[in-house]
Design an enzyme around this catalytic site. Structure first.
Site, PDB file in Angstrom:
ATOM      1  N   CYS A   1       0.878  -1.180   0.000  1.00 39.02           N
ATOM      2  CA  CYS A   1       0.000   0.000   0.000  1.00 39.02           C
ATOM      3  C   CYS A   1       0.913   1.227   0.000  1.00 39.02           C
ATOM      4  O   CYS A   1       1.229   1.772   1.058  1.00 39.02           O
ATOM      5  CB  CYS A   1      -0.903   0.003   1.224  1.00 39.02           C
ATOM      6  SG  CYS A   1      -1.931  -1.460   1.347  1.00 39.02           S
ATOM      7  N   ALA A   2       1.325   1.668  -1.165  1.00 44.25           N
ATOM      8  CA  ALA A   2       2.485   2.558  -1.259  1.00 44.25           C
ATOM      9  C   ALA A   2       2.182   4.050  -1.382  1.00 44.25           C
ATOM     10  O   ALA A   2       3.033   4.880  -1.070  1.00 44.25           O
ATOM     11  CB  ALA A   2       3.351   2.136  -2.440  1.00 44.25           C
ATOM     12  N   ALA A   3       0.995   4.409  -1.874  1.00 47.20           N
ATOM     13  CA  ALA A   3       0.736   5.817  -2.203  1.00 47.20           C
ATOM     14  C   ALA A   3       0.683   6.673  -0.951  1.00 47.20           C
ATOM     15  O   ALA A   3       0.137   6.230   0.077  1.00 47.20           O
ATOM     16  CB  ALA A   3      -0.590   5.920  -2.955  1.00 47.20           C
ATOM     17  N   PRO A   4       1.260   7.866  -0.963  1.00 45.03           N
ATOM     18  CA  PRO A   4       1.899   8.577  -2.089  1.00 45.03           C
ATOM     19  C   PRO A   4       3.398   8.270  -2.283  1.00 45.03           C
ATOM     20  O   PRO A   4       4.072   8.976  -3.011  1.00 45.03           O
ATOM     21  CB  PRO A   4       1.708  10.046  -1.682  1.00 45.03           C
ATOM     22  CG  PRO A   4       1.711  10.024  -0.184  1.00 45.03           C
ATOM     23  CD  PRO A   4       1.133   8.702   0.230  1.00 45.03           C
TER      24      PRO A   4
ATOM     25  N   ASP B   1      -0.545   0.240  -5.045  1.00 45.03           N
ATOM     26  CA  ASP B   1      -1.649   0.863  -4.288  1.00 45.03           C
ATOM     27  C   ASP B   1      -2.920   0.709  -5.118  1.00 45.03           C
ATOM     28  O   ASP B   1      -2.912   0.932  -6.336  1.00 45.03           O
ATOM     29  CB  ASP B   1      -1.384   2.348  -4.017  1.00 45.03           C
ATOM     30  CG  ASP B   1      -2.241   2.874  -2.870  1.00 45.03           C
ATOM     31  OD1 ASP B   1      -1.702   3.080  -1.758  1.00 45.03           O
ATOM     32  OD2 ASP B   1      -3.465   3.065  -3.072  1.00 45.03           O
TER      33      ASP B   1
ATOM     34  N   CYS C   1      -1.141   3.826  11.346  1.00 45.35           N
ATOM     35  CA  CYS C   1      -1.066   5.068  12.124  1.00 45.35           C
ATOM     36  C   CYS C   1      -2.308   5.160  13.019  1.00 45.35           C
ATOM     37  O   CYS C   1      -2.904   6.211  13.190  1.00 45.35           O
ATOM     38  CB  CYS C   1      -0.931   6.295  11.228  1.00 45.35           C
ATOM     39  SG  CYS C   1      -2.205   6.451   9.988  1.00 45.35           S
TER      40      CYS C   1
HETATM   41  C1  SAM Z   1      -1.495   4.578   5.020  1.00 47.15           C
HETATM   42  S1  SAM Z   1      -1.674   4.756   3.368  1.00 47.15           S
HETATM   43  C2  SAM Z   1      -0.104   4.294   2.750  1.00 47.15           C
HETATM   44  C3  SAM Z   1       0.916   5.365   2.879  1.00 47.15           C
HETATM   45  C4  SAM Z   1       2.200   5.010   2.195  1.00 47.15           C
HETATM   46  N1  SAM Z   1       2.730   3.770   2.671  1.00 47.15           N
HETATM   47  C5  SAM Z   1       3.251   6.069   2.335  1.00 47.15           C
HETATM   48  O1  SAM Z   1       4.114   5.954   3.176  1.00 47.15           O
HETATM   49  O2  SAM Z   1       3.199   7.059   1.619  1.00 47.15           O
HETATM   50  C6  SAM Z   1      -2.677   3.371   2.947  1.00 47.15           C
HETATM   51  C7  SAM Z   1      -2.847   3.149   1.506  1.00 47.15           C
HETATM   52  O3  SAM Z   1      -3.492   1.904   1.322  1.00 47.15           O
HETATM   53  C8  SAM Z   1      -4.188   1.974   0.105  1.00 47.15           C
HETATM   54  N2  SAM Z   1      -5.131   0.834   0.059  1.00 47.15           N
HETATM   55  C9  SAM Z   1      -6.329   0.724   0.634  1.00 47.15           C
HETATM   56  N3  SAM Z   1      -6.867  -0.470   0.358  1.00 47.15           N
HETATM   57  C10 SAM Z   1      -5.987  -1.129  -0.384  1.00 47.15           C
HETATM   58  C11 SAM Z   1      -5.976  -2.411  -0.970  1.00 47.15           C
HETATM   59  N4  SAM Z   1      -6.994  -3.257  -0.824  1.00 47.15           N
HETATM   60  N5  SAM Z   1      -4.920  -2.780  -1.694  1.00 47.15           N
HETATM   61  C12 SAM Z   1      -3.882  -1.924  -1.850  1.00 47.15           C
HETATM   62  N6  SAM Z   1      -3.843  -0.708  -1.333  1.00 47.15           N
HETATM   63  C13 SAM Z   1      -4.879  -0.314  -0.600  1.00 47.15           C
HETATM   64  C14 SAM Z   1      -4.813   3.344   0.136  1.00 47.15           C
HETATM   65  O4  SAM Z   1      -5.119   3.794  -1.159  1.00 47.15           O
HETATM   66  C15 SAM Z   1      -3.715   4.163   0.809  1.00 47.15           C
HETATM   67  O5  SAM Z   1      -2.978   4.847  -0.146  1.00 47.15           O
END
Ligand code: SAM
Length: 598
Positions: free
Chosen positions: A389-392, A413, A514
């Site tokens: 889950c990489a975004a952003p 993501d 978080c």
């Molecule tokens: C906490 S954020 C990640 C922040 C990121 N790791 C960073 O450091 O910038 C969680 C992310 O999980 C993604 N997400 C939610 N459900 C998901 C899924 N089923 N598969 C993959 N990504 C998912 C969301 O779009 C969101 O961007």
């Protein structure tokens, strides 16, 4: 609204009083000291003998208890005691003189002074006594210096000496009380008077203390009508303090007709009002933190965390970056010993997201807590790594920097909009070893596996980052938590399945959120321990609180204490959770397989 307890201590202003400022150094009438040094009168020597006899009696008593008695009734001892008495008298006289000197100026005023002024004046008197004694030390004869040798010790012992003398005098008073006063020097009389005054003051202070204690215990539980009344936030805050005080000593301070449950309900309502949370989330937080810590957490969550940046070591060194930013008028410091790439920004004359260094990709704006999961992942050069889950892209880009653009990072993501930010950031930061994709993480094991390391920075309720997003306070409910925790469990099992237990360097999975809620942290991890061949290993992070092994009626695997919790009120960073697994088998047991994704 109930009666309010006053828990604040009265502040006593320090320093000289207004009157005291006008006073000069105290002076001593000529000849008094000389008079004091004359031989003691016959009467006084008699009294000294009496006291010594009394002391002897006491010593004898102690001796029977095995204590050594050194004093004997010899002429020498009588002389010593007499000498001691003279010294004490001289000390008392000086003290009295000093006090009188001040008192004579203050007398009228003192009656009307507030308590704090009295304390002020006493402080001033004490200071002046010290100064004067010092002056005396400088000017007195050798003999006198001996007497005032250890002023500090004297000040400490004086009270005790006085008490002892008082006791002796009290005992004497039965037979010679009447002629005692006649016998006394004027200064002794005055001293007696002062002591009486001090005793009265002491009594008053004790009574005041007693009243305060009583007041504390008379917080009355508000009636329905009182609760319905609109109260201002100050009253609510006071009631929060009152109720916490009652709950901290419930047996003694409670209203016997009210249960702990009622007090807790009242407190929760007030906390919701004061900090603008919904009942549900406040209840959750009250289950996690002890009450005093809860207040600290709530307070810290009201305050923005300090702005921090991470140096992009693919392009620059922290020292060079700091120098460049300082030249632009940025006030900064290293975050702490635990990271070599972080800087905390105290103030800046330029927007930190628009400096030439930022645009050149020398740093990224990133909260300090976001460094932690990547540090725990501890990626090695040339490894194949998945960021599920990489975004952003904050943590992905940190991984890329640590493995120096070697190996490969799959930055995934599910959110196609958010993934664009990953592309933009990677371009700016000069990351060239990544593959960016947009799968649902739960489906990834069927697409690609065998990663040396997997990072799952899971989507969560964000209860650790309330200061960044205050909407969390009101828009989370039971359903959200359930939804989040189900998704987290599924994603974690998928992340484990994507990792290769036979990796020579890895077979590592890091799970982070978080959120501070155990439902999204320990619960999810405990579930994975039951479903897959993984074990928890130390995160390698040198600070942070231990994860919970029990929470309410739930019991988790004891190894949960290897996980780490981070709090805004303790670590001055966003609330965060980090767990590190080692996968020791790629086998998915049949009965366990049913639990995995379809
Ligand atoms: C906490 S954020 C990640 C922040 C990121 N790791 C960073 O450091 O910038 C969680 C992310 O999980 C993604 N997400 C939610 N459900 C998901 C899924 N089923 N598969 C993959 N990504 C998912 C969301 O779009 C969101 O961007």
């Amino acid at each position: 609204m109930g009666r309010k307890a006053k828990f604040d201590e009265t502040t006593v202003s320090s320093g000289r009083g207004r009157k005291a400022k006008k006073q000069g150094d105290p002076t001593f009438p000529k000849g008094v000291l000389v008079k004091e040094e004359k031989e003691l009168s016959h009467r006084q020597r008699q009294r000294a003998r009496k006291r010594l006899l009394k002391k002897q009696k006491l010593n004898k008593l102690e001796k029977t208890k095995g204590k050594k008695v050194e004093d004997t009734l010899t002429e020498d001892n009588v002389k010593n005691v007499t000498k001691q008495l003279k010294t004490n008298k001289k000390r008392k006289f000086l003290k009295k003189q000093l006090e009188n000197n001040n008192l004579s100026h203050e007398d009228d005023q003192m009656q009307f002074d507030s308590d704090s002024n009295k304390s002020d004046n006493r402080e001033v008197m004490r200071n002046e006594q010290k100064i004067t004694k010092k002056k005396l030390l400088n000017s007195d004869t050798e003999d006198e210096i001996d007497n005032y040798d250890d002023i500090e010790e004297y000040e400490q012992n004086e009270e005790m000496d006085n008490e002892e003398m008082d006791q002796n005098e009290d005992a004497d008073s039965s037979d010679d009380d009447v002629d005692n006063d006649v016998d006394l020097f004027p200064i002794e009389k005055a001293n007696k008077k002062l002591k009486k005054k001090q005793e009265e003051e002491q009594k008053l202070a004790e009574e005041e203390m007693h009243d305060m204690t009583l007041q504390q215990s008379v917080f009355t539980f508000p009636t329905e009508e009182e609760l319905a009344e609109v109260t201002n936030l100050k009253d609510v805050q006071q009631r929060i303090k009152d109720v916490i005080m009652v709950l901290s000593d419930f047996k003694r301070l409670r209203d016997v007709n009210r249960s702990r449950y009622e007090y807790m309900n009242l407190l929760r309502g007030d906390l919701c009002t004061y900090y603008s949370y919904n009942n549900f989330l406040m209840e959750k937080l009250m289950q996690i933190f002890p009450l005093d810590e809860l207040l600290e957490f709530l307070e810290a969550s009201e305050v923005q965390r300090p702005m921090t940046i991470r140096t992009n070591t693919l392009k620059t060194r922290r020292r060079d970056l700091a120098e460049a930013l300082i030249n632009r008028g940025v006030n900064l410091d290293p975050i702490g010993k635990w990271t070599k790439v972080g800087l905390v920004i105290y103030s800046s004359q330029v927007p930190m997201g628009a400096t030439p260094e930022y645009l050149a990709g020398h740093y990224i704006l990133q909260g300090a807590s976001s460094f932690l999961p990547v540090m725990a992942l501890d990626p090695k050069e040339n490894e194949k790594i998945l960021d599920m889950c990489a975004a952003p892209g904050g943590k992905s880009s940190h991984i890329a920097a640590l493995i120096k653009n070697t190996g490969v990072i799959f930055s995934n993501d599910v959110n196609e909009e958010r993934i664009k930010a990953v592309v933009g950031n990677f371009h700016r930061l000069g990351i060239v070893n990544s593959i960016i994709c947009t799968y649902d993480g739960r489906k990834l094991p069927s697409v690609i596996k065998s990663f040396d390391r997997v990072l799952l920075d899971a989507p969560c309720t964000g209860t650790g980052v309330v200061s960044k997003d205050p909407s969390v306070k009101t828009n989370k409910d039971e359903v959200d938590i359930q939804r989040c925790c189900t998704l987290q469990k599924e994603l974690l099992l998928a992340a484990i399945d994507c990792a290769n237990a036979r990796s020579e360097s890895g077979g590592i999975i890091v799970y982070s959120t978080c959120s501070v809620l155990p439902e999204e942290n320990e619960w999810v991890v405990d579930h994975a321990l039951k479903k897959r061949d993984v074990k928890l290993i130390p995160t390698g992070l040198e600070f942070g609180a231990e994860g919970f092994t029990s929470y309410r009626q739930y019991r988790f695997h004891p190894s949960l204490k290897l996980t780490k919790r981070f709090y805004p009120h303790v670590h001055n960073m966003d609330g965060f959770f980090v767990a590190k697994f080692k996968k020791f088998s790629n086998i998915v047991h049949k009965n366990k397989e049913e639990e995995t994704l379809n």
